[in-house]
Scaffold this motif. Sequence first.
Motif, PDB file in Angstrom:
ATOM      1  N   LYS A   2       0.823  -1.207   0.000  1.00  7.87           N
ATOM      2  CA  LYS A   2       0.000   0.000   0.000  1.00  7.87           C
ATOM      3  C   LYS A   2       0.856   1.255   0.000  1.00  7.87           C
ATOM      4  O   LYS A   2       0.477   2.265  -0.591  1.00  7.87           O
ATOM      5  CB  LYS A   2      -0.933   0.000   1.203  1.00  7.87           C
ATOM      6  N   GLN A   3       1.996   1.192   0.679  1.00  2.95           N
ATOM      7  CA  GLN A   3       2.848   2.377   0.738  1.00  2.95           C
ATOM      8  C   GLN A   3       3.461   2.705  -0.625  1.00  2.95           C
ATOM      9  O   GLN A   3       3.830   3.841  -0.878  1.00  2.95           O
ATOM     10  CB  GLN A   3       3.943   2.197   1.780  1.00  2.95           C
ATOM     11  N   HIS A   4       3.541   1.724  -1.529  1.00  2.00           N
ATOM     12  CA  HIS A   4       4.060   1.973  -2.874  1.00  2.00           C
ATOM     13  C   HIS A   4       2.945   2.278  -3.875  1.00  2.00           C
ATOM     14  O   HIS A   4       3.164   2.990  -4.846  1.00  2.00           O
ATOM     15  CB  HIS A   4       4.847   0.756  -3.384  1.00  2.00           C
ATOM     16  N   LEU A   5       1.766   1.714  -3.617  1.00  2.00           N
ATOM     17  CA  LEU A   5       0.651   1.872  -4.540  1.00  2.00           C
ATOM     18  C   LEU A   5       0.112   3.315  -4.546  1.00  2.00           C
ATOM     19  O   LEU A   5      -0.143   3.883  -5.605  1.00  2.00           O
ATOM     20  CB  LEU A   5      -0.462   0.886  -4.185  1.00  2.00           C
ATOM     21  N   ARG A   6      -0.039   3.878  -3.366  1.00  5.69           N
ATOM     22  CA  ARG A   6      -0.594   5.230  -3.279  1.00  5.69           C
ATOM     23  C   ARG A   6       0.278   6.270  -3.985  1.00  5.69           C
ATOM     24  O   ARG A   6      -0.233   7.050  -4.801  1.00  5.69           O
ATOM     25  CB  ARG A   6      -0.808   5.609  -1.814  1.00  5.69           C
ATOM     26  N   PRO A   7       1.599   6.347  -3.749  1.00  7.07           N
ATOM     27  CA  PRO A   7       2.411   7.325  -4.495  1.00  7.07           C
ATOM     28  C   PRO A   7       2.402   7.066  -5.999  1.00  7.07           C
ATOM     29  O   PRO A   7       2.428   8.008  -6.804  1.00  7.07           O
ATOM     30  CB  PRO A   7       3.825   7.141  -3.943  1.00  7.07           C
ATOM     31  N   ALA A   8       2.313   5.816  -6.394  1.00  6.69           N
ATOM     32  CA  ALA A   8       2.276   5.509  -7.827  1.00  6.69           C
ATOM     33  C   ALA A   8       0.981   6.017  -8.451  1.00  6.69           C
ATOM     34  O   ALA A   8       0.996   6.599  -9.548  1.00  6.69           O
ATOM     35  CB  ALA A   8       2.427   4.009  -8.048  1.00  6.69           C
TER      36      ALA A   8
END
Length: 192
Positions: A2-8
Amino acid sequence: MKQHLRPALVSLLLLSAVTGLLYPLAVTGIAQVTMPKEANGSLIEEKGQLIGSELIGQSFTSPQYFWGRPSATGPMSHNAANSAGANQGPLNPALEAAVQARIEALRAADPGNTAQVPVDLVTASASGLDPHISLAAARYQAPRVARERGLSVKDVQRLIEAHTVPTDLRVLGEPRVNVLKLNLALDRARAG
C-alpha cells in the motif's frame, strides 16, 4: 504494498493531468494567440465559403486549372483521414502503368506540349496530400491553362511567379507553388 501503490497512483493522476490536459491546453492557447490561422488548419475562405486548406491538396481535373500531384489515398484522392503513400517500388509494374497513364492524360490534355513531363505530375507523394507542385510542373501546365482560359502564357506565368513559395530557410527543398492558391488566383483574374 500500500505504501508503494498510493504514491504511484498519485503520480499517475498528476502526470496524466499535466500531460493530458494542462500541457495541451497551454499549447493550444499559445497557438491561438500567436498564430491563429495556422492553429486552425490554414483554411482558405472565399466569399464566406470554406474552399480548402493551404496544407492539403485537392484534385483538379478540368483543363482550365493547374493539376496537383496525384494522390495515393483512398477511397478518394487527397483524403486526409487515409494519408499514406502507395508503397510501390520503382520496379513495380502497377506503378509503371499508373505513371504511363498519367503521362498519357497530360499529353491528351495538351497535345502540342512536347516538353518533358515533370516527375511530380505523375508520381504520388509519400503522404498523398501535397498541396504544392514544383515550378517545373506549373510551367509545364501554363500553356494549357492559358489556352483554356483565353489568357496569354505570359499572364499565367506571372501568376505562377507571384504564387511561388521560396525554399525553406533559403536552402532547404525547392521553390514550389500552392495549387489551390494559384487556381483561386486564376479564377480571380478571369472575374477581374
